[in-house]
Design an enzyme around this catalytic site. Structure first.
Site, PDB file in Angstrom:
ATOM      1  N   ASP A  52       0.837  -1.201   0.000  1.00 60.63           N
ATOM      2  CA  ASP A  52       0.000   0.000   0.000  1.00 60.63           C
ATOM      3  C   ASP A  52       0.875   1.255   0.000  1.00 60.63           C
ATOM      4  O   ASP A  52       0.374   2.379  -0.047  1.00 60.63           O
ATOM      5  CB  ASP A  52      -1.009  -0.014   1.168  1.00 60.63           C
ATOM      6  CG  ASP A  52      -0.346  -0.135   2.519  1.00 60.63           C
ATOM      7  OD1 ASP A  52       0.902  -0.208   2.592  1.00 60.63           O
ATOM      8  OD2 ASP A  52      -1.073  -0.158   3.530  1.00 60.63           O
ATOM      9  N   SER A  53       2.209   1.051   0.007  1.00 65.87           N
ATOM     10  CA  SER A  53       3.138   2.175  -0.229  1.00 65.87           C
ATOM     11  C   SER A  53       2.911   2.760  -1.623  1.00 65.87           C
ATOM     12  O   SER A  53       3.438   3.825  -1.938  1.00 65.87           O
ATOM     13  CB  SER A  53       4.587   1.716  -0.060  1.00 65.87           C
ATOM     14  OG  SER A  53       4.846   0.559  -0.825  1.00 65.87           O
ATOM     15  N   ASP A  91      -1.052  -6.068  -0.217  1.00 64.54           N
ATOM     16  CA  ASP A  91      -1.510  -5.479   1.048  1.00 64.54           C
ATOM     17  C   ASP A  91      -3.017  -5.286   1.048  1.00 64.54           C
ATOM     18  O   ASP A  91      -3.577  -4.733   0.086  1.00 64.54           O
ATOM     19  CB  ASP A  91      -0.882  -4.084   1.233  1.00 64.54           C
ATOM     20  CG  ASP A  91       0.410  -4.123   2.017  1.00 64.54           C
ATOM     21  OD1 ASP A  91       0.619  -5.073   2.794  1.00 64.54           O
ATOM     22  OD2 ASP A  91       1.213  -3.191   1.850  1.00 64.54           O
ATOM     23  N   LYS A 121      -1.199  -9.519   2.665  1.00 63.90           N
ATOM     24  CA  LYS A 121      -0.491  -9.067   3.880  1.00 63.90           C
ATOM     25  C   LYS A 121      -1.414  -8.130   4.657  1.00 63.90           C
ATOM     26  O   LYS A 121      -2.066  -7.267   4.069  1.00 63.90           O
ATOM     27  CB  LYS A 121       0.813  -8.356   3.515  1.00 63.90           C
ATOM     28  CG  LYS A 121       1.548  -7.764   4.725  1.00 63.90           C
ATOM     29  CD  LYS A 121       3.008  -7.443   4.429  1.00 63.90           C
ATOM     30  CE  LYS A 121       3.232  -6.131   3.730  1.00 63.90           C
ATOM     31  NZ  LYS A 121       2.765  -4.928   4.450  1.00 63.90           N
ATOM     32  N   GLU A 123      -1.592  -5.720   8.386  1.00 67.01           N
ATOM     33  CA  GLU A 123      -0.799  -5.118   9.460  1.00 67.01           C
ATOM     34  C   GLU A 123      -1.476  -5.332  10.815  1.00 67.01           C
ATOM     35  O   GLU A 123      -2.653  -5.008  10.971  1.00 67.01           O
ATOM     36  CB  GLU A 123      -0.654  -3.604   9.219  1.00 67.01           C
ATOM     37  CG  GLU A 123       0.185  -3.274   7.996  1.00 67.01           C
ATOM     38  CD  GLU A 123       0.403  -1.777   7.808  1.00 67.01           C
ATOM     39  OE1 GLU A 123       0.019  -0.982   8.697  1.00 67.01           O
ATOM     40  OE2 GLU A 123       0.959  -1.403   6.771  1.00 67.01           O
ATOM     41  N   GLU A 190       9.040  -4.438  10.524  1.00 65.76           N
ATOM     42  CA  GLU A 190       9.496  -3.146  10.001  1.00 65.76           C
ATOM     43  C   GLU A 190      10.043  -2.268  11.123  1.00 65.76           C
ATOM     44  O   GLU A 190       9.380  -2.058  12.146  1.00 65.76           O
ATOM     45  CB  GLU A 190       8.323  -2.439   9.291  1.00 65.76           C
ATOM     46  CG  GLU A 190       8.719  -1.081   8.715  1.00 65.76           C
ATOM     47  CD  GLU A 190       7.724  -0.524   7.706  1.00 65.76           C
ATOM     48  OE1 GLU A 190       6.764  -1.237   7.321  1.00 65.76           O
ATOM     49  OE2 GLU A 190       7.910   0.638   7.292  1.00 65.76           O
TER      50      GLU A 190
END
Ligand code: KIV
Length: 272
Positions: A52-53, A91, A121, A123, A190
């Site tokens: 999602d970057s 993501d 993925k 978070e 991270e």
């Protein structure tokens, strides 16, 4: 020169667990479009993350929060069309899985069905355990993401190193074990201290992929625009730049501009 211990025709979630067992490090980079994905895949990178970057690198947002599920599906389907070998992990974007497990599963199914992605993925740790379990129960492989989780940036207030204090480190260790126990195939860590990341990697059997988490983990991930030197204003200590594309591209654009203005481009061989 390849340093792979075993050649994988296609990388699967099982290959990654096998790589960890064989002490072979795992390479992972982001990609958000067809052309970049085909280059990254062709270079032999094991895992491509449609992160999602993309909210930052592709759309210019300050955080990853604004990107939508539809936009992630667009990026992921473009990446899928570019790959032959890499495992593609996507993501789940902010707001598509936090409210309840049913919503999480609906979002997960949309990405898998509409993009052709191989895994997802998410978070977070125990707060989203039920959502992860629901997705895993549907047969969708899940990669966890702990430490600095950018979707929670407004809770943290800063992008600084996480889990330096004992309480947060203990929670992170417990979350990593929980992710392994419920069936995740890997975890991203991270921006956490290298010593803690190594301890986590040694305490679980699934691969730990680090970004700013030192060399004691099972693999590394970087954002492709950062490692190519396109984002020259972003300078965290963990970033190794393999090119200075910002300078190279600026020079190329300036040379083209000059050639157009001077009438040098196109020349006789560049026309019909
Ligand atoms: O979105 C992303 O690029 C990521 C990596 C930084 C791990 O989550």
């Amino acid at each position: 020169m390849s340093v792979a211990k075993k050649q994988y025709k296609r990388v699967t979630v099982k290959s990654l667990v096998e790589m960890k067992a064989n002490k072979e490090k795992i390479s992972m980079l982001t990609a958000y479009d067809f052309t970049m994905a085909s280059i990254v895949d062709g270079a032999g990178i094991d895992v491509i993350l449609v992160g999602d970057s993309a909210a930052n690198t592709m759309a210019g947002h300050e955080t990853t929060l604004p990107i939508t599920l539809d936009q992630m599906i667009y990026h992921a389907s473009s990446v899928i069309r570019g790959i032959n070998r890499s495992l593609v992990v996507v993501d789940l974007p902010f707001g598509s899985y936090q409210s309840d497990p049913k919503e999480a599963l609906r979002s997960a199914i949309r990405i898998m069905k509409e993009s052709g992605a191989h895994a997802l993925k998410l978070e977070g740790g125990k707060e989203i355990k039920d959502s992860i379990k629901r997705i895993l129960n549907a047969g969708i492989p899940v990669m966890g993401h702990l430490g600095l989780t950018p979707q929670s940036i407004y809770k943290f207030g800063t992008y600084t190193v996480r889990a330096k204090e004992e309480a947060e480190a203990e929670k992170l260790k417990a979350d990593a074990k929980m992710l392994e126990k419920i069936g995740c195939f890997a975890v991203v860590l991270e921006k956490v201290p290298a010593k803690l990341a190594k301890e986590v990697a040694e305490s679980i059997s699934i691969p730990v992929i680090g970004i700013g988490a030192g060399n004691g983990v099972d693999g590394q991930v970087l954002v492709v625009h950062d490692m190519l030197g396109m984002t020259h204003e972003f300078n965290p200590r963990f970033l190794r730049r393999y090119l200075d594309l910002h300078t190279e591209m600026t020079n190329a654009f300036a040379a083209y501009h000059k050639d157009v203005k001077s009438g040098d481009f196109p020349n006789e061989n560049e026309q019909y």
